[in-house]
Design an enzyme around this catalytic site. Sequence first.
Site, mmCIF file in Angstrom:
data_model
loop_
_atom_site.group_PDB
_atom_site.id
_atom_site.type_symbol
_atom_site.label_atom_id
_atom_site.label_comp_id
_atom_site.label_asym_id
_atom_site.label_seq_id
_atom_site.Cartn_x
_atom_site.Cartn_y
_atom_site.Cartn_z
ATOM 1 N N CYS A 174 -21.824 1.378 -33.224
ATOM 2 C CA CYS A 174 -21.855 1.564 -34.683
ATOM 3 C C CYS A 174 -23.241 1.434 -35.310
ATOM 4 O O CYS A 174 -23.624 2.303 -36.110
ATOM 5 C CB CYS A 174 -20.929 0.603 -35.401
ATOM 6 S SG CYS A 174 -19.618 -0.039 -34.419
ATOM 7 N N GLN A 234 -17.132 4.096 -24.402
ATOM 8 C CA GLN A 234 -16.139 4.296 -25.453
ATOM 9 C C GLN A 234 -16.183 5.735 -25.934
ATOM 10 O O GLN A 234 -17.263 6.311 -26.041
ATOM 11 C CB GLN A 234 -16.471 3.418 -26.665
ATOM 12 C CG GLN A 234 -16.325 1.938 -26.443
ATOM 13 C CD GLN A 234 -16.660 1.191 -27.727
ATOM 14 O OE1 GLN A 234 -17.728 1.358 -28.296
ATOM 15 N NE2 GLN A 234 -15.732 0.369 -28.184
ATOM 16 N N ASP A 290 -16.153 6.943 -28.860
ATOM 17 C CA ASP A 290 -16.316 6.358 -30.178
ATOM 18 C C ASP A 290 -16.551 7.436 -31.230
ATOM 19 O O ASP A 290 -17.073 8.493 -30.918
ATOM 20 C CB ASP A 290 -17.565 5.461 -30.125
ATOM 21 C CG ASP A 290 -17.460 4.274 -31.055
ATOM 22 O OD1 ASP A 290 -16.480 4.199 -31.801
ATOM 23 O OD2 ASP A 290 -18.368 3.422 -31.021
ATOM 24 N N HIS A 307 -17.377 7.629 -35.747
ATOM 25 C CA HIS A 307 -17.414 7.003 -37.062
ATOM 26 C C HIS A 307 -17.255 8.073 -38.114
ATOM 27 O O HIS A 307 -17.903 9.115 -38.044
ATOM 28 C CB HIS A 307 -18.713 6.225 -37.249
ATOM 29 C CG HIS A 307 -18.819 5.068 -36.319
ATOM 30 N ND1 HIS A 307 -19.468 5.165 -35.111
ATOM 31 C CD2 HIS A 307 -18.289 3.832 -36.369
ATOM 32 C CE1 HIS A 307 -19.355 4.008 -34.470
ATOM 33 N NE2 HIS A 307 -18.642 3.184 -35.206
ATOM 34 N N LYS A 337 -6.372 -1.870 -39.814
ATOM 35 C CA LYS A 337 -6.446 -0.897 -38.720
ATOM 36 C C LYS A 337 -5.064 -0.449 -38.269
ATOM 37 O O LYS A 337 -4.062 -1.115 -38.537
ATOM 38 C CB LYS A 337 -7.180 -1.504 -37.530
ATOM 39 C CG LYS A 337 -6.447 -2.694 -36.919
ATOM 40 C CD LYS A 337 -7.062 -3.079 -35.581
ATOM 41 C CE LYS A 337 -6.348 -4.273 -34.958
ATOM 42 N NZ LYS A 337 -6.856 -4.624 -33.646
#
Length: 575
Positions: free
Chosen positions: A273, A320, A322, A324, A404
Amino acid sequence: MAKYSIDVIRHSAAHIMAAAVQELYPNAKFDIGPSTADGFYYDFDLEQRLVPDDLNKIENTMKKLLNQKLPFEYIEMNREDAEQLLKEQNQTYKLERLADIPEGEKITFYKCGQFLDLCRGPHVEHTGQIGVVKLLSIAGSYFRGKESNPMLQRIYGTAFNNKKELNTYLKQIEEAKKRDHRKLGRELDLFSISEQVGGGLALWHPKGALIRNIFETFWREEHYKNNYDLLYTPHIGRSNLWETSGHLNFYGDAMYAPMKIDGNDYYVKPMNCPFHIEVYQSRLRSYKELPLRWAELGTVYRYEKSGVLHGLLRVRGFTQDDAHIICTPEQIESEISEVLRFSLSIWKSFGFTDIKAYLATKPEKSVGEPERWNQALISLEKAVKEHGLECEVDEGGGAFYGPKIDLKIKDALGREWQMTTIQFDFNLPERFGMSYIGEDGKKHQPFMVHRALLGSLERFFGILIEHYSGAFPLWLAPEQVRILPIAERHQEYALNAKKELRQLGLRVDADCRSETIGSKIKDARNSRIPYILVAGDRELESASFSVRSRREGQIGEVAFETLKEKLLSDVTEKI
RNA sequence: GCCAAUGUAGCUCAGUCGGUAGAGCAAUUCACUCGUAAUGAAUAGGUCAGCGGUUCGAAUCCGCUCAUUGGCUCCA
């Protein structure tokens, strides 16, 4: 004979196990013995260490008690008497459990044979109704599950109505063992974990790496199609980055020790992140360019305690999938819905359709405006409803930085795995001072959502191996087709076909060893090859192959031209 | 990290009372040229997890360490 639920039977069996332990070890102290999803356990404090052989002894004593058809006797007591009784018996753990029972609530015991236990029940009438029992394993377990408490000895067991049901259960365990990704990983030469390299650090062998390449490519293409942009970010970052993000402060224990570079501390990343945020911060952002959807296959390292490492399912270095999502408040609802839809479609491609959602809401301690929490929660709830997902709510179970949704998928054996996670983050945008210029010309804080669909590629691969039992569908199989020439004179034909199929993009090999055809077939089957093509005189004559499909069994002679079409369509159909 | 068990050839495992290492499969080589789940023969393969101790002598007994397994705790 009254019919009892399996939970009641197992809980009663736990009592009988405790009774047997009391008989064999008179000084035993008892904690609790509940039923579980597929059995029961009881926690004891014993003077001696239990060894596996003791399980037989205890089990035999249990069987003796079952045969005696001992009644379960219900006893009510007032608190003082109960305390007195437990003190006399020196049952210190039970005394603590007694203290847990709220004032005014009934205090009940059950007595069966010589064993009297603080318990709210219910139980079967007598031990003859318990059916069959089997003790499975000995383990350690902290009192009340707290690390600072003393460790008790736990015995796991199970009980069923009859022998047949027990055997079915034991067979299931056997089946799960056969599918164990660690075993298959070695047998199929997919991956390994080397003591030399270190625990929790996976090595992907050629076949495993090939499968990973296939699903990574699929993943990237799907992300492009679904309007994501892909990023690459470094593996290490300066300490000030992790100070800003708060990771050093909150999760420093799980981060690896820093390395000194030019007088600065650099840390290996435990998350992606902060890097994605830095990309965002590289220039001024306008509302016009939102939403941003940035994805990365980001490799991270986290220190996991030595005792928790488990094959590919729990590792110290992992990648991951991942992403965002950075967007305006107005975009939140559609973005969340879209993430969920995308996630479900990806799971479907891998053959997982039984999926359940788990919604976690605001905990006591949290950051971010309540209004934002509320808006986020509404968007999550709406999305779950919209996609018709079964959903369980964990009130207060969210992270401090946002609510979440987790998705749990069911595999071929019916086991649930938590994979996808979609999390709001009200912490990092604040800490990094993220903003965009709105229509009003003023600065606004964007919403930020983390999401990982597969979770970690290592863990995903481990579960994939077990789900398919190593028999990967054609589109994922590292070796899709193996051609077996019967005798040396058929080799040229086999090798030509191999060349042609490879030209079509199929992953093909030919087994030209001087083995019998039976032996080659055995090897190909053990390697879970989806298509086995046998070539002998007959096939050479008619430009065909004798085809054996892993899925459909023996198909018989198929013309090479027809076969090519079939293979290509199977790959496209992902079957 | 904690509790416990385990660690012998690439894999699965035997190894008695402490007397100096064994099988099957896999591998390699040779022969065989075969019709749908194992052709035959030969060869090679070991720091018995590591370190230390006891002993004339340790895979075996003792201690420590490491790793793995099953749980517990943890999982941003």
